[in-house]
Design an enzyme around this catalytic site. Structure first.
Site, PDB file in Angstrom:
ATOM      1  N   ASP A 223       5.465   8.052   6.897  1.00  0.00           N
ATOM      2  CA  ASP A 223       5.597   6.822   6.132  1.00  0.00           C
ATOM      3  C   ASP A 223       6.790   7.012   5.203  1.00  0.00           C
ATOM      4  O   ASP A 223       7.257   8.136   4.995  1.00  0.00           O
ATOM      5  CB  ASP A 223       4.298   6.590   5.342  1.00  0.00           C
ATOM      6  CG  ASP A 223       4.451   5.502   4.307  1.00  0.00           C
ATOM      7  OD1 ASP A 223       4.852   4.391   4.675  1.00  0.00           O
ATOM      8  OD2 ASP A 223       4.189   5.782   3.114  1.00  0.00           O
TER       9      ASP A 223
ATOM     10  N   ASP B  46       7.821   4.712   1.767  1.00  0.00           N
ATOM     11  CA  ASP B  46       7.506   4.533   0.349  1.00  0.00           C
ATOM     12  C   ASP B  46       6.208   5.244  -0.021  1.00  0.00           C
ATOM     13  O   ASP B  46       5.166   5.018   0.598  1.00  0.00           O
ATOM     14  CB  ASP B  46       7.358   3.044   0.018  1.00  0.00           C
ATOM     15  CG  ASP B  46       8.671   2.289   0.132  1.00  0.00           C
ATOM     16  OD1 ASP B  46       9.692   2.812  -0.318  1.00  0.00           O
ATOM     17  OD2 ASP B  46       8.659   1.168   0.675  1.00  0.00           O
TER      18      ASP B  46
END
Length: 252
Positions: A21, A23
């Site tokens: 991922d 952020d």
């Protein structure tokens, strides 16, 4: 050439796909996200959710994030707020320093990308433009062989991003690990049959990641390589045991 436009890996025996991922996992964007969210809510006269609530939707695509924040209020101008958020976020980026990477992230990525049996990828609720900007600013262009964004697939926790990433590089679910900081990442990974590695430095609390079913949670980036090896070994052992059990039952 892969759809991500970076490299063109070929399927190979023993290939390990490691999907990060963005952020809250690779970079810390919370200041920019919260500030942009606050500005948009104020501009449209909508009550501003508290910081914890705003960070709880990080990882979702923007339309889905605003839909969650609206709490079903049909008068909530979701699309207008999505468009305004993009403008506000980009304006802040131009004024502020880029989102910083979390401590240890670059070193771990450097080590993983040197391994011949590992392919790196990104699965994120950000736009492709946003991901490309981060990679350019951080000098990491070409590091990721597959990049799946909110432009390419349904919002997390739908598993499409993981399925698409596995398809692009020829990886199998038992050889794939998704690394993320939210329950959306964990759910997405598990629905795709991949291992789910949670990180404790992001935007969802550790107990929430545990309840979502994370296979393991690490406290620091330096723990990531060993955790990847452990989860993939466990997934491979589980697969072999399952196959052996099916063979035994078929012969009985």
């Amino acid at each position: 050439m892969s759809a991500a436009g970076d490299t063109d890996p070929s399927p190979a025996a023993g290939l390990k796909l490691v999907l990060f991922d963005c952020d809250g996992t690779l970079v810390d964007s919370q200041h920019l996200i919260v500030s942009a969210m606050n500005d948009v809510h104020v501009a449209y006269g909508v009550p501003v959710p508290d910081r914890e609530k705003l960070l709880s939707v990080v990882g979702l695509s923007l339309p889905q994030a605003f839909a969650v924040l609206s709490q079903g209020d049909a008068s909530y101008p979701i699309q207008a707020m999505v468009d305004a958020y993009k403008v506000a976020f980009n304006r802040m980026l131009n004024a502020d320093a880029p989102e910083p990477m979390f401590d240890g992230a670059r070193e771990v990525l450097e080590g993983l990308r040197q391994r011949e049996d590992v392919v790196l990828g990104i699965v994120t609720g950000k736009s492709r433009r946003g991901v490309n900007r981060i990679l350019a600013v951080q000098g990491m262009e070409g590091w990721f062989s597959t990049i799946q964004t909110a432009d390419d697939a349904p919002s997390k926790p739908h598993p499409a991003m993981v399925f698409q990433a596995m398809g692009e590089v020829g990886a199998r679910p038992e050889d794939t690990v998704v690394i993320g900081d939210t329950t959306y990442d964990i759910s997405m990974a598990l629905q795709a049959g991949a291992s789910a590695l949670g990180v404790a430095w992001g935007y969802h609390e550790t107990p929430a990641l545990e309840r979502a079913g994370a296979d393991r949670i690490v406290q620091h980036f330096r723990e990531v390589p060993d955790a990847i090896a452990e989860l993939l070994a466990r997934a491979r052992a589980d697969l072999i045991a399952s196959q052996s059990d099916r063979i035994t039952r078929s012969r009985s």
